[in-house]
Enzyme design. Structure first.
Site, PDB file in Angstrom:
ATOM      1  N   VAL A  86       0.839  -1.210   0.000  1.00 44.21           N
ATOM      2  CA  VAL A  86       0.000   0.000   0.000  1.00 44.21           C
ATOM      3  C   VAL A  86       0.873   1.260   0.000  1.00 44.21           C
ATOM      4  CG1 VAL A  86      -1.860   1.237   1.178  1.00 44.21           C
ATOM      5  CG2 VAL A  86      -1.870  -1.255   1.143  1.00 44.21           C
ATOM      6  N   LYS A 117      10.769  -1.261   8.758  1.00 43.76           N
ATOM      7  CA  LYS A 117      11.259  -2.253   9.723  1.00 43.76           C
ATOM      8  C   LYS A 117      12.485  -2.981   9.175  1.00 43.76           C
ATOM      9  CE  LYS A 117       9.109  -5.954  12.385  1.00 43.76           C
ATOM     10  NZ  LYS A 117       7.871  -6.719  12.454  1.00 43.76           N
ATOM     11  N   LYS A 166      -6.812  -2.052   9.690  1.00 46.49           N
ATOM     12  CA  LYS A 166      -8.147  -2.427  10.187  1.00 46.49           C
ATOM     13  C   LYS A 166      -8.133  -3.062  11.564  1.00 46.49           C
ATOM     14  CE  LYS A 166      -6.330  -4.927   6.848  1.00 46.49           C
ATOM     15  NZ  LYS A 166      -6.227  -5.298   5.489  1.00 46.49           N
ATOM     16  N   VAL A 218     -11.154  -0.160   5.064  1.00 43.14           N
ATOM     17  CA  VAL A 218     -12.366  -0.962   4.807  1.00 43.14           C
ATOM     18  C   VAL A 218     -12.665  -0.990   3.310  1.00 43.14           C
ATOM     19  CG1 VAL A 218     -14.828  -1.233   5.324  1.00 43.14           C
ATOM     20  CG2 VAL A 218     -13.301  -0.309   7.066  1.00 43.14           C
ATOM     21  N   ILE A 243     -13.333   1.395  -2.138  1.00 46.63           N
ATOM     22  CA  ILE A 243     -14.758   1.779  -2.024  1.00 46.63           C
ATOM     23  C   ILE A 243     -14.917   2.799  -0.895  1.00 46.63           C
ATOM     24  CG2 ILE A 243     -17.098   0.960  -1.556  1.00 46.63           C
ATOM     25  CD1 ILE A 243     -16.301  -1.784  -2.582  1.00 46.63           C
ATOM     26  N   LYS A 258     -13.128  -5.118   9.525  1.00 46.81           N
ATOM     27  CA  LYS A 258     -13.742  -4.117   8.638  1.00 46.81           C
ATOM     28  C   LYS A 258     -15.225  -3.937   8.982  1.00 46.81           C
ATOM     29  CE  LYS A 258     -10.410  -5.093   4.960  1.00 46.81           C
ATOM     30  NZ  LYS A 258     -10.087  -5.981   3.840  1.00 46.81           N
ATOM     31  N   GLY A 279      -4.972  -4.470  -2.929  1.00 48.64           N
ATOM     32  CA  GLY A 279      -3.980  -4.083  -3.932  1.00 48.64           C
ATOM     33  C   GLY A 279      -3.460  -2.684  -3.637  1.00 48.64           C
TER      34      GLY A 279
HETATM   35  N1  HSE Z   1      -5.848  -8.705   2.861  1.00 47.36           N
HETATM   36  C1  HSE Z   1      -6.813  -7.702   2.580  1.00 47.36           C
HETATM   37  C2  HSE Z   1      -7.783  -8.264   1.567  1.00 47.36           C
HETATM   38  C3  HSE Z   1      -6.153  -6.481   2.047  1.00 47.36           C
HETATM   39  O1  HSE Z   1      -7.466  -9.288   0.946  1.00 47.36           O
HETATM   40  O2  HSE Z   1      -8.868  -7.709   1.391  1.00 47.36           O
HETATM   41  C4  HSE Z   1      -7.055  -5.282   1.953  1.00 47.36           C
HETATM   42  O3  HSE Z   1      -7.537  -4.898   3.208  1.00 47.36           O
END
Ligand code: HSE
Length: 423
Positions: free
Chosen positions: A15, A38, A96, A123, A127, A196, A294
């Protein structure tokens, strides 16, 4: 002219990199001043002097006026986010687990120190559901908010269903594409979707639920028998978090696989896409659809939050502060399909009613009504290999003159179950 944002970024994974890619294509009057990471040994695409492993150096940098937290360790994230808020610095986070687990404290910190914490990217990726729940539906009665909130598990289900791919191969692909959490049980076990859901419910109902008290059962025990069962009856299996007001001021929250038919919006949500269905009293049903995982989709939500901080946007948590009186309960009946090997599980779950049972040496299932409390009580048993539980739409038998139910006729016609009993 909007104020210039000088960012301290924590984390440069999928991200963080996605956010950087988007920022660099635009003239946004913002700069990334430092990036805390890290693993300094990892090869990075940016100049080395931008990176540091010193968390406090970033938090204490007087030039930094906005913290963007994109790491996956919820405890370390709590230190970063709470420290920044206590300094009155605005924060954007996509974490989250952190937000769901510390929501009440985070609301208090924002109020006490006057700083804003935004988390649209936490979340359903791209969207904009949090801002819609917070702003657009602030005066609406919401009957339910449900959907597909986890891209990785949906990707796996799509590949298994549509391409007959092996579950483990599909999971590996979701990992390689950067969708999955570092520990994929968080995705396939429904934990990520639960965090979420807890966050969305805070904005939809003003309820700050403890994630440990919300049921999450995932898709990790799915077998080809479940897939065949679903296909023969024209269902798809999706992992669906649900928040629902089912009686005056009583709401339930749970995450369960669900057998959905083609008339459900979620049926056509495939791969890493997410979907959210909001059922509102006046607006009626609305459907949000977009990429849920993604780097670039999530990065776009993070950037939207960063941009909103230019005009000091804050969540007001109106429904929470209105003390709207919603009560979380587990006293609610669900219709479920349960494949099982251990017969005693059926006794333990205390089915309230049973509409179908099927036995064979290597495949047995039951369909019937069971209480959410009972599923919560036996969550561990339901999570061990050998059983798979999924919510199934209302299959209450429609009785025909023949005495057969529509569902029974469909099942017999499918030829799956030869020893079926419709009760
Ligand atoms: N691991 C999460 C998913 C990433 O697959 O939706 C996005 O929050």
């Amino acid at each position: 002219m909007s104020k210039k944002l000088s960012l301290g970024l924590f984390g440069f994974g999928v991200v963080g990199q996605g956010l950087y890619d988007i920022i660099r294509t635009k003239d946004l009057n913002l700069e990334i001043r430092k990036i805390a990471i890290k693993h300094p040994e990892k090869k990075r695409s940016l100049p080395a002097e931008l990176f540091t492993t010193d968390v406090d150096a970033v938090l204490n940098d007087p030039e930094i006026n906005t913290i963007v937290e994109l790491i996956n360790d919820a405890e370390a994230a709590w230190y970063i986010v709470s420290s920044a808020l206590k300094k009155g610095i605005n924060v954007v986070s996509a974490n989250k687990k952190l937000i769901a687990s510390h929501l009440e404290e985070l609301v208090d910190l924002q109020e006490e120190y006057g700083a804003s914490l935004l988390y649209e990217g936490s979340v359903c990726g791209s969207i904009p559901i949090i801002r819609n729940l917070e702003e657009y539906y602030d005066n609406e009665l919401l009957y339910s908010v449900r959907g597909i909130f986890n891209g990785s598990s949906n990707y796996i289900l799509s590949k298994v269903f549509n391409e007959d791919l092996d579950y483990d191969v599909a999971l590996k692909q979701a990992q390689d594409l950067g969708f999955a959490e570092s520990d994929p049980i968080l995705d396939v076990g429904g934990y990520d979707a639960k965090y979420k859901l807890v966050i969305a419910s805070a904005h939809a109902y003003g309820v700050l639920a403890n994630p440990d008290e919300v049921l999450n059962i995932g898709i990790q025990n799915l077998t080809s028998q479940d897939v065949q069962f679903a296909k023969e009856k024209n269902y798809k299996i999706k992992l669906v978090p649900t928040a629902l007001e089912f009686a005056e001021k009583q709401i339930v929250l749970y995450v369960l696989p669900k057998l959905v038919k083609s008339d459900d919006f979620l049926y056509n949500v495939e791969n890493e896409y997410n979907g959210v269905i909001v059922q509102a009293a006046f607006a009626d049903q609305q459907f949000f659809f977009g990429k849920g995982a993604g780097g670039h989709p999530t990065g776009s939500a993070v950037l939207s939050d960063i941009a909103a901080l230019r005009y000091d946007y804050k969540y007001e948590y109106k429904k929470y502060h209105q003390k709207s009186g919603f009560r979380l309960t587990g006293d609610y009946s669900l219709n479920v399909y349960l494949r099982y090997t251990d017969e005693s599980l059926i006794q333990k779950l205390h089915f309230e009613s049973i509409t179908e049972r099927y036995y064979s040496p290597d495949f047995s299932y039951i369909i019937g009504k069971v209480s959410l409390n009972s599923l919560i009580e036996h969550k561990e048993l339901l999570s061990i290999k050998g059983s798979f539980v999924a919510e199934i739409g209302n299959v209450s038998p429609v009785t025909h003159e023949s005495g057969y139910s529509e569902e029974h006729l469909k099942i017999e016609a499918s030829g799956v179950a030869t020893h079926i009993a419709t009760i």
